[in-house]
Write a protein that holds these residues in place. Structure first.
Motif, PDB file in Angstrom:
ATOM      1  N   MET A   1       0.649  -1.068  -0.044  1.00  0.00           N
ATOM      2  CA  MET A   1      -0.026   0.054  -0.132  1.00  0.00           C
ATOM      3  C   MET A   1       1.059   1.348   0.079  1.00  0.00           C
ATOM      4  O   MET A   1       1.776   1.289   0.615  1.00  0.00           O
ATOM      5  CB  MET A   1      -1.006   0.235   1.320  1.00  0.00           C
ATOM      6  CG  MET A   1      -1.833   0.974   1.074  1.00  0.00           C
ATOM      7  SD  MET A   1      -3.237   0.885   2.531  1.00  0.00           S
ATOM      8  CE  MET A   1      -1.972   1.425   4.073  1.00  0.00           C
ATOM      9  N   PRO A   2       0.558   2.279  -0.734  1.00  0.00           N
ATOM     10  CA  PRO A   2       1.178   3.574  -0.751  1.00  0.00           C
ATOM     11  C   PRO A   2       1.585   4.129   0.721  1.00  0.00           C
ATOM     12  O   PRO A   2       0.326   4.092   1.244  1.00  0.00           O
ATOM     13  CB  PRO A   2       0.573   4.427  -1.792  1.00  0.00           C
ATOM     14  CG  PRO A   2      -0.252   3.373  -2.513  1.00  0.00           C
ATOM     15  CD  PRO A   2      -0.658   2.585  -1.674  1.00  0.00           C
ATOM     16  N   ARG A  67       8.953  10.596 -20.444  1.00  0.00           N
ATOM     17  CA  ARG A  67       9.586   9.236 -20.635  1.00  0.00           C
ATOM     18  C   ARG A  67       9.816   8.457 -18.856  1.00  0.00           C
ATOM     19  O   ARG A  67       9.223   7.651 -18.535  1.00  0.00           O
ATOM     20  CB  ARG A  67      10.748   9.341 -21.169  1.00  0.00           C
ATOM     21  CG  ARG A  67      11.392   7.941 -21.271  1.00  0.00           C
ATOM     22  CD  ARG A  67      12.750   7.771 -21.946  1.00  0.00           C
ATOM     23  NE  ARG A  67      12.967   8.552 -23.313  1.00  0.00           N
ATOM     24  CZ  ARG A  67      12.834   7.649 -24.114  1.00  0.00           C
ATOM     25  NH1 ARG A  67      12.571   6.475 -24.359  1.00  0.00           N
ATOM     26  NH2 ARG A  67      12.902   8.345 -25.454  1.00  0.00           N
ATOM     27  N   HIS A  68      10.536   9.414 -18.198  1.00  0.00           N
ATOM     28  CA  HIS A  68      10.612   9.069 -16.811  1.00  0.00           C
ATOM     29  C   HIS A  68       9.502   8.742 -15.995  1.00  0.00           C
ATOM     30  O   HIS A  68       9.509   7.797 -15.315  1.00  0.00           O
ATOM     31  CB  HIS A  68      11.660  10.192 -15.952  1.00  0.00           C
ATOM     32  CG  HIS A  68      11.835   9.871 -14.667  1.00  0.00           C
ATOM     33  ND1 HIS A  68      12.478   8.757 -14.131  1.00  0.00           N
ATOM     34  CD2 HIS A  68      11.386  10.596 -13.560  1.00  0.00           C
ATOM     35  CE1 HIS A  68      12.417   8.600 -12.849  1.00  0.00           C
ATOM     36  NE2 HIS A  68      11.683   9.865 -12.421  1.00  0.00           N
ATOM     37  N   SER A  75       7.091   0.514 -14.270  1.00  0.00           N
ATOM     38  CA  SER A  75       8.010  -0.452 -13.616  1.00  0.00           C
ATOM     39  C   SER A  75       8.234  -0.292 -12.205  1.00  0.00           C
ATOM     40  O   SER A  75       8.779  -1.101 -11.451  1.00  0.00           O
ATOM     41  CB  SER A  75       9.789  -0.140 -14.033  1.00  0.00           C
ATOM     42  OG  SER A  75      10.033   1.296 -13.571  1.00  0.00           O
ATOM     43  N   GLY A  76       7.285   0.478 -11.412  1.00  0.00           N
ATOM     44  CA  GLY A  76       7.164   0.718  -9.987  1.00  0.00           C
ATOM     45  C   GLY A  76       8.312   0.942  -9.268  1.00  0.00           C
ATOM     46  O   GLY A  76       8.955   0.749  -8.099  1.00  0.00           O
ATOM     47  N   THR A  77       9.159   1.877 -10.014  1.00  0.00           N
ATOM     48  CA  THR A  77      10.499   2.434  -9.452  1.00  0.00           C
ATOM     49  C   THR A  77      10.226   3.749  -8.806  1.00  0.00           C
ATOM     50  O   THR A  77       9.527   4.482  -9.311  1.00  0.00           O
ATOM     51  CB  THR A  77      11.791   2.288 -10.299  1.00  0.00           C
ATOM     52  OG1 THR A  77      11.214   2.872 -11.640  1.00  0.00           O
ATOM     53  CG2 THR A  77      12.190   1.018 -10.603  1.00  0.00           C
ATOM     54  N   LEU A 120       0.988   5.795  -9.455  1.00  0.00           N
ATOM     55  CA  LEU A 120       1.697   7.232  -9.163  1.00  0.00           C
ATOM     56  C   LEU A 120       1.943   7.310  -7.907  1.00  0.00           C
ATOM     57  O   LEU A 120       3.075   7.745  -7.449  1.00  0.00           O
ATOM     58  CB  LEU A 120       0.883   8.135 -10.021  1.00  0.00           C
ATOM     59  CG  LEU A 120       1.262   9.412  -9.580  1.00  0.00           C
ATOM     60  CD1 LEU A 120       2.761   9.763 -10.284  1.00  0.00           C
ATOM     61  CD2 LEU A 120       0.405  10.576 -10.127  1.00  0.00           C
ATOM     62  N   ALA A 121       0.830   6.903  -6.770  1.00  0.00           N
ATOM     63  CA  ALA A 121       0.920   7.046  -5.519  1.00  0.00           C
ATOM     64  C   ALA A 121       2.348   6.053  -4.888  1.00  0.00           C
ATOM     65  O   ALA A 121       2.976   7.038  -4.329  1.00  0.00           O
ATOM     66  CB  ALA A 121      -0.264   6.415  -4.851  1.00  0.00           C
ATOM     67  N   GLU A 122       2.674   4.923  -5.539  1.00  0.00           N
ATOM     68  CA  GLU A 122       3.398   4.179  -4.991  1.00  0.00           C
ATOM     69  C   GLU A 122       4.908   4.959  -5.436  1.00  0.00           C
ATOM     70  O   GLU A 122       5.938   4.890  -4.645  1.00  0.00           O
ATOM     71  CB  GLU A 122       3.457   2.833  -5.735  1.00  0.00           C
ATOM     72  CG  GLU A 122       2.211   1.867  -5.319  1.00  0.00           C
ATOM     73  CD  GLU A 122       2.586   1.171  -4.209  1.00  0.00           C
ATOM     74  OE1 GLU A 122       3.494   1.519  -3.466  1.00  0.00           O
ATOM     75  OE2 GLU A 122       1.637   0.377  -3.766  1.00  0.00           O
TER      76      GLU A 122
END
Ligand SMILES: Nc1ncnc2c1ncn2[C@@H]1O[C@H](COP(=O)(O)OP(=O)(O)OP(=O)(O)O)[C@@H](O)[C@H]1O
Ligand SMILES: [Mg+2]
Length: 304
Positions: A1-2, A67-68, A75-77, A120-122
């Motif tokens: 969860m974020p 892009r970033h 990718s969840g980074t 986006l939150a993550e």
């Protein structure tokens, strides 16, 4: 969860309609908050990438057309700032065409039953603590990107014109708020800002106020001050890549027109005289944004 505590100062600017000054409001409110000393981050979640025009970073070497931002979400980074110090205290994560890939990828994941609108939150939460305020500009029609933005935000700010189709669009974004909110994620409408209405048009304003109240009840107050219509200033700011208060400062510092007329020279620049009045609207609206966040935060702390 974020980590929603980290996201407590994220403001999403959105409504279900195009061309109602979402980007202009986002850029100018963020620019003024930064100028007042708040460390501010701007996230452009729009494939149109219009914020680059308002802030004039369209030729910046780090401009990456989103892009970033798209890569981090997919990718969840963790997100990183892409353009630092576009103004003092103001950093940007640019938008652009790469964001169109995000909706497509999410729809494909959804078909496989693996979609998450917390992307986006993550990836924003680890960066969010570096800032006092974060503003997210959103596209007019992309439901997926709107939901990603709302899912990462604590507050929603809604700009609207006074016509009925703009007012109806508020209903669409309010429905998305209900979708994005959860037991763990508090998301509230900070307020509605009326744009493009002359300051003297009190009847238009009170009719709009009634319509908004009918749609949303007490959950979304109409800000006392709106943003007046000024096409000349809007055009000039974007063509120069400056914010409205920056143009207003140039107008106030400009050589009076009669001086160059008397000396027989051409004035170097003809600047729209209504810039200071529009800048004042943005200053008042930004003040209300900051005050209201403070009030609601204090009320929540008092109630806890
Ligand atoms: N106060 C204003 N008076 C007149 N025109 C304005 C004003 N603010 C912005 N504009 C102009 O209106 C148009 C739409 O503004 P803006 O891009 O901020 O809206 P938007 O809601 O972000 O649009 P989109 O839905 O395409 O993202 C632009 O051409 C802009 O220059
Ligand atoms: Mg826009």
């Amino acid at each position: 969860m974020p980590d929603y505590v980290q996201l407590a100062r994220v403001v999403c600017v959105a409504t279900g309609k195009g061309g109602v000054s979402k980007t202009s409001l986002t850029a100018n409110a963020a620019g003024l908050a930064a100028a007042a000393g708040h460390r501010t981050l701007l996230i452009d979640l729009d494939p149109q990438g219009d914020l680059s025009d308002d802030l004039g970073y369209f030729n910046h070497p780090a401009l990456d057309e989103g892009r970033h931002l798209a890569n981090a979400m997919l990718s969840g980074t963790p997100l990183q700032t892409v353009i630092t110090n576009v103004r003092a205290n103001l950093d940007v994560i640019p938008g652009g065409e790469h964001l169109s890939d995000v909706s497509g990828a999410l729809l494909a994941r959804q078909a496989r039953g693996r979609a998450s609108f917390d992307l986006l939150a993550e990836c924003l939460a680890p960066l969010a603590g570096d800032y006092d305020l974060i503003f997210i500009d959103t596209p007019p029609t992309d439901d997926t990107l709107q939901l990603l933005a709302l899912s990462a935000s604590r507050w929603l700010l809604i700009p609207t014109k006074a016509d009925t189709s703009s007012i109806r669009a508020i209903q669409r974004i309010a429905a998305r708020v209900a979708e994005a909110r959860s037991a763990d994620h508090a998301l509230d409408i900070l307020g509605v800002v009326l744009v493009g209405v002359p300051t003297a048009a009190t009847r238009v304003r009170s009719a709009a106020e009634q319509d908004i109240h009918q749609l949303l009840g007490d959950v979304a107050p109409l800000f006392d001050r709106g943003i007046r219509d000024s096409a000349a200033v809007a055009r000039e700011t974007r063509s120069q890549g400056v914010l409205v208060h920056e143009l207003a400062e140039k107008v106030e510092g400009a050589e009076p027109f009669w001086k160059s007329l008397r000396s027989g020279t051409t004035p170097s620049q003809r600047l729209p005289g209504s810039a200071p009045a529009l800048a004042d609207d943005y200053v008042r609206v930004t003040e209300q944004i900051l005050l209201r966040i403070d009030e609601l935060e204090n009320a929540a702390t008092g109630a806890a």
